[in-house]
Design a protein around this motif. Structure first.
Motif, PDB file in Angstrom:
ATOM      1  N   ARG A   1      34.711  34.887  43.165  1.00  0.00           N
ATOM      2  CA  ARG A   1      35.584  33.721  43.381  1.00  0.00           C
ATOM      3  C   ARG A   1      36.586  33.945  44.505  1.00  0.00           C
ATOM      4  NH1 ARG A   1      37.979  32.985  37.850  1.00  0.00           N
ATOM      5  NH2 ARG A   1      36.222  32.795  36.443  1.00  0.00           N
ATOM      6  N   ARG A   2      36.453  35.062  45.191  1.00  0.00           N
ATOM      7  CA  ARG A   2      37.328  35.391  46.320  1.00  0.00           C
ATOM      8  C   ARG A   2      38.813  35.394  45.935  1.00  0.00           C
ATOM      9  NH1 ARG A   2      35.219  34.897  51.352  1.00  0.00           N
ATOM     10  NH2 ARG A   2      32.990  34.465  51.439  1.00  0.00           N
ATOM     11  N   GLU A   3      39.082  35.938  44.747  1.00  0.00           N
ATOM     12  CA  GLU A   3      40.485  36.001  44.305  1.00  0.00           C
ATOM     13  C   GLU A   3      41.149  37.304  44.732  1.00  0.00           C
ATOM     14  OE1 GLU A   3      39.475  33.361  40.330  1.00  0.00           O
ATOM     15  OE2 GLU A   3      40.104  35.441  40.089  1.00  0.00           O
ATOM     16  N   LEU A   4      40.340  38.268  45.190  1.00  0.00           N
ATOM     17  CA  LEU A   4      40.920  39.542  45.632  1.00  0.00           C
ATOM     18  C   LEU A   4      41.195  39.469  47.130  1.00  0.00           C
ATOM     19  CD1 LEU A   4      38.689  42.146  43.749  1.00  0.00           C
ATOM     20  CD2 LEU A   4      40.931  41.265  43.092  1.00  0.00           C
ATOM     21  N   ALA A   5      42.321  40.054  47.527  1.00  0.00           N
ATOM     22  CA  ALA A   5      42.661  40.057  48.956  1.00  0.00           C
ATOM     23  C   ALA A   5      43.431  41.327  49.264  1.00  0.00           C
ATOM     24  CB  ALA A   5      43.516  38.838  49.281  1.00  0.00           C
ATOM     25  N   LEU A   6      43.464  41.690  50.527  1.00  0.00           N
ATOM     26  CA  LEU A   6      44.234  42.863  50.924  1.00  0.00           C
ATOM     27  C   LEU A   6      45.507  42.449  51.636  1.00  0.00           C
ATOM     28  CD1 LEU A   6      41.412  45.222  52.256  1.00  0.00           C
ATOM     29  CD2 LEU A   6      42.573  45.257  50.042  1.00  0.00           C
ATOM     30  N   HIS A   7      46.580  43.149  51.321  1.00  0.00           N
ATOM     31  CA  HIS A   7      47.806  43.019  52.086  1.00  0.00           C
ATOM     32  C   HIS A   7      47.976  44.320  52.868  1.00  0.00           C
ATOM     33  CE1 HIS A   7      49.989  39.530  49.836  1.00  0.00           C
ATOM     34  NE2 HIS A   7      48.756  39.231  50.194  1.00  0.00           N
TER      35      HIS A   7
ATOM     36  N   LEU B   1      46.548  47.270  50.805  1.00  0.00           N
ATOM     37  CA  LEU B   1      46.897  47.276  49.380  1.00  0.00           C
ATOM     38  C   LEU B   1      46.300  46.036  48.712  1.00  0.00           C
ATOM     39  CD1 LEU B   1      50.501  48.512  50.029  1.00  0.00           C
ATOM     40  CD2 LEU B   1      48.805  49.783  48.684  1.00  0.00           C
ATOM     41  N   LEU B   2      45.620  46.286  47.620  1.00  0.00           N
ATOM     42  CA  LEU B   2      44.849  45.242  46.953  1.00  0.00           C
ATOM     43  C   LEU B   2      45.734  44.273  46.169  1.00  0.00           C
ATOM     44  CD1 LEU B   2      41.905  44.429  46.467  1.00  0.00           C
ATOM     45  CD2 LEU B   2      41.837  46.057  44.572  1.00  0.00           C
ATOM     46  N   ARG B   3      45.409  42.987  46.250  1.00  0.00           N
ATOM     47  CA  ARG B   3      46.118  41.955  45.496  1.00  0.00           C
ATOM     48  C   ARG B   3      45.115  41.052  44.808  1.00  0.00           C
ATOM     49  NH1 ARG B   3      49.317  45.131  46.283  1.00  0.00           N
ATOM     50  NH2 ARG B   3      51.275  45.056  47.436  1.00  0.00           N
ATOM     51  N   TRP B   4      45.461  40.647  43.583  1.00  0.00           N
ATOM     52  CA  TRP B   4      44.586  39.721  42.854  1.00  0.00           C
ATOM     53  C   TRP B   4      45.347  38.423  42.608  1.00  0.00           C
ATOM     54  CZ3 TRP B   4      42.454  40.753  37.208  1.00  0.00           C
ATOM     55  CH2 TRP B   4      41.628  39.679  36.843  1.00  0.00           C
ATOM     56  N   HIS B   5      44.862  37.362  43.231  1.00  0.00           N
ATOM     57  CA  HIS B   5      45.457  36.047  43.017  1.00  0.00           C
ATOM     58  C   HIS B   5      44.715  35.389  41.867  1.00  0.00           C
ATOM     59  CE1 HIS B   5      47.863  36.189  46.694  1.00  0.00           C
ATOM     60  NE2 HIS B   5      46.848  36.868  47.197  1.00  0.00           N
ATOM     61  N   HIS B   6      45.259  35.568  40.654  1.00  0.00           N
ATOM     62  CA  HIS B   6      44.601  35.035  39.469  1.00  0.00           C
ATOM     63  C   HIS B   6      44.917  33.545  39.350  1.00  0.00           C
ATOM     64  CE1 HIS B   6      43.703  34.371  35.222  1.00  0.00           C
ATOM     65  NE2 HIS B   6      43.031  35.512  35.231  1.00  0.00           N
ATOM     66  N   PRO B   7      43.892  32.726  39.075  1.00  0.00           N
ATOM     67  CA  PRO B   7      44.116  31.269  39.065  1.00  0.00           C
ATOM     68  C   PRO B   7      45.162  30.820  38.049  1.00  0.00           C
ATOM     69  CG  PRO B   7      41.920  31.833  38.218  1.00  0.00           C
ATOM     70  CD  PRO B   7      42.495  33.081  38.821  1.00  0.00           C
ATOM     71  N   VAL B   8      45.321  31.562  36.933  1.00  0.00           N
ATOM     72  CA  VAL B   8      46.278  31.145  35.908  1.00  0.00           C
ATOM     73  C   VAL B   8      47.490  32.072  35.855  1.00  0.00           C
ATOM     74  CG1 VAL B   8      46.608  30.708  33.446  1.00  0.00           C
ATOM     75  CG2 VAL B   8      44.390  30.206  34.524  1.00  0.00           C
TER      76      VAL B   8
ATOM     77  N   ILE C   1      48.546  39.385  40.375  1.00  0.00           N
ATOM     78  CA  ILE C   1      48.501  40.552  39.490  1.00  0.00           C
ATOM     79  C   ILE C   1      48.528  41.816  40.351  1.00  0.00           C
ATOM     80  CG2 ILE C   1      47.206  41.718  37.660  1.00  0.00           C
ATOM     81  CD1 ILE C   1      46.026  39.119  36.859  1.00  0.00           C
ATOM     82  N   PRO C   2      49.496  42.724  40.104  1.00  0.00           N
ATOM     83  CA  PRO C   2      49.587  43.936  40.918  1.00  0.00           C
ATOM     84  C   PRO C   2      48.455  44.915  40.592  1.00  0.00           C
ATOM     85  CG  PRO C   2      51.286  43.948  39.223  1.00  0.00           C
ATOM     86  CD  PRO C   2      50.569  42.632  39.105  1.00  0.00           C
ATOM     87  N   PRO C   3      48.083  45.752  41.574  1.00  0.00           N
ATOM     88  CA  PRO C   3      46.937  46.645  41.385  1.00  0.00           C
ATOM     89  C   PRO C   3      47.078  47.574  40.187  1.00  0.00           C
ATOM     90  CG  PRO C   3      48.124  47.179  43.417  1.00  0.00           C
ATOM     91  CD  PRO C   3      48.668  45.888  42.911  1.00  0.00           C
ATOM     92  N   LEU C   4      48.303  48.000  39.871  1.00  0.00           N
ATOM     93  CA  LEU C   4      48.453  48.937  38.752  1.00  0.00           C
ATOM     94  C   LEU C   4      48.073  48.295  37.425  1.00  0.00           C
ATOM     95  CD1 LEU C   4      51.671  50.880  39.805  1.00  0.00           C
ATOM     96  CD2 LEU C   4      49.278  51.583  39.985  1.00  0.00           C
ATOM     97  N   ASP C   5      48.037  46.944  37.375  1.00  0.00           N
ATOM     98  CA  ASP C   5      47.648  46.243  36.146  1.00  0.00           C
ATOM     99  C   ASP C   5      46.146  46.062  36.013  1.00  0.00           C
ATOM    100  OD1 ASP C   5      50.259  46.079  35.531  1.00  0.00           O
ATOM    101  OD2 ASP C   5      50.384  43.892  35.490  1.00  0.00           O
ATOM    102  N   PHE C   6      45.403  46.130  37.125  1.00  0.00           N
ATOM    103  CA  PHE C   6      43.968  45.894  36.958  1.00  0.00           C
ATOM    104  C   PHE C   6      43.078  47.000  37.508  1.00  0.00           C
ATOM    105  CE2 PHE C   6      44.867  43.832  41.031  1.00  0.00           C
ATOM    106  CZ  PHE C   6      43.782  44.173  41.806  1.00  0.00           C
ATOM    107  N   VAL C   7      43.577  47.844  38.420  1.00  0.00           N
ATOM    108  CA  VAL C   7      42.739  48.943  38.926  1.00  0.00           C
ATOM    109  C   VAL C   7      42.312  49.888  37.787  1.00  0.00           C
ATOM    110  CG1 VAL C   7      42.700  50.988  40.428  1.00  0.00           C
ATOM    111  CG2 VAL C   7      43.464  48.786  41.346  1.00  0.00           C
ATOM    112  N   PRO C   8      43.226  50.239  36.845  1.00  0.00           N
ATOM    113  CA  PRO C   8      42.776  51.098  35.732  1.00  0.00           C
ATOM    114  C   PRO C   8      41.654  50.467  34.910  1.00  0.00           C
ATOM    115  CG  PRO C   8      45.171  51.065  35.845  1.00  0.00           C
ATOM    116  CD  PRO C   8      44.684  50.022  36.808  1.00  0.00           C
TER     117      PRO C   8
END
Ligand code: C2E
Ligand code: MG
Ligand code: MG
Length: 332
Positions: A90-96, A114-121, A125-132
């Motif tokens: 869904r192309r929600e991941l992007a790099l800063h 640095l990875l960023r997740w633009h969650h639709p809802v 979401i910061p990487p430390l919350d989803f990379v693990p």
């Protein structure tokens, strides 16, 4: 139950000698109690599992007791896991990109992706919350490949020839094709290998029996530069600096924060910069927020700076980079 767990852990910890080699076994224990934690056997086992998982997360070789918050964080992880599966498509991941500057004159020498997740809802979401979560579920391979390709493609367009730094998770080293994937990303983008810097953490070197050193050697032979990230935290064994010839050490933000008023932080920074000088390795200080910190770090001999003082991570479109002309002969 906790006293028993302590005794079991101590009993299991005694070294075992096999074929003249000494091994130190370890045990982690999760504790859940009935009926206070769970009403059924299945439920009790599940709670025990969550507690075991927590014991491992806290550093293994210990016990942890089930508590309600573990349930909530397990639920959150499951939600993240489900959504993360679709995030790439869904192309929600992007790099800063955050600038890394030369200490001498403040000139930008490169950017860390640095990875960023633009969650639709849930929003950003910061990487430390989803990379693990990605690491545990194996999704890190797909996400890591996206990051590599995207960062190389973006950097290949910079007319300035500045470097791009990409974070590699220790979990990506379990993938035997990692070096081939890095080579493919360089190839597809046309980015010269020496403009790619790969940031790894010490845990990659922790498992001496693994093939990680071989993989690191392959990445180096591709021509990429290898940086040791977050140095000073975790195990921080100086011997790691001898197992592999790093191009760069990045001093963790935790020490930069305290450098002006903590003797201990200053001592650690001084030891690392001293090592960097002796070994001829670039030393980058992370997380610089004030001029005082920069002044201290300059005095200690840090060669590169990174932090909000010089620029926060921003989308590629916000970078002051002049696009290079499309390269001739690439057919794209
Ligand atoms: P890291 O590689 O050590 O990245 C530096 C982190 O410090 C970034 O957090 C950055 O935004 C933050 N930072 C930089 N300067 C300052 C400052 O002056 N003050 C403060 N308070 N923070 C600063 P971020 O972007 O949240 O990333 C956190 C971690 O997530 C990274 O730590 C890295 O370990 C991991 N990560 C990020 N992107 C990726 C990725 O693409 N792949 C993998 N495997 N891990 C990633
Ligand atoms: Mg990093
Ligand atoms: Mg770091």
């Amino acid at each position: 139950a906790t006293a028993l767990a302590d005794r079991m852990i101590a009993a299991a910890r005694r070294p075992v000698v096999i074929d003249g080699q000494s091994f130190a076994p370890g045990v982690s224990i999760g504790i859940a109690l009935a009926p206070s934690d769970a009403a059924s056997a299945d439920e009790l086992l599940r709670c025990g599992d969550l507690a075991l998982y927590e014991a491992k997360r806290l550093g293994r070789g210990r016990h942890a007791r089930f508590h309600g918050a573990l349930e909530a964080s397990a639920r959150y992880r499951r939600l993240i896991e489900t959504d993360l599966r679709d995030a790439i498509a869904r192309r929600e991941l992007a790099l800063h990109y955050q600038p890394i500057v030369r200490a001498e004159d403040g000139e930008t020498v490169g950017y860390e992706a640095l990875l960023r997740w633009h969650h639709p809802v849930r929003g950003l979401i910061p990487p430390l919350d989803f990379v693990p979560v990605a690491e545990e579920t194996g999704m890190i391979d797909a996400i890591g490949a996206f990051v590599l390709n995207e960062a190389c493609r973006e950097a290949s367009r910079w007319g300035s020839g500045r470097r791009v730094a990409v974070n590699l998770s220790p979990a990506q080293f379990r993938n035997p094709a990692l070096a081939a994937e890095v080579a493919a990303a360089l190839d597809a983008s046309g980015l010269p290998a020496d403009r790619l810097e790969l940031e790894i953490t010490e845990s990659v070197l922790l498992d001496a029996s693994s093939n990680n050193l071989t993989t690191l050697g392959r990445l180096r032979r591709l021509g990429a530069r290898i940086a040791l990230d977050d140095f000073g935290t975790g195990y921080s064994s100086l011997s790691y600096l001898c197992t592999f010839r790093f191009d760069k050490i990045k001093i963790d933000r935790a020490f930069i924060r305290g450098i002006c008023d903590s003797r201990e932080a200053l001592a650690v920074v001084r030891a690392i910069t001293g090592l960097g000088r002796s070994l001829g390795i670039v030393v980058t200080a992370e997380g610089i927020e004030t001029q005082e910190q920069a002044a201290c770090l300059r005095q200690e001999g840090c060669t590169q700076f990174q932090g909000y003082l010089y620029g926060k991570p921003v989308p590629a479109s916000a970078l002051a980079e002049v696009s290079a002309q499309p390269r001739a002969g690439t057919g794209s």
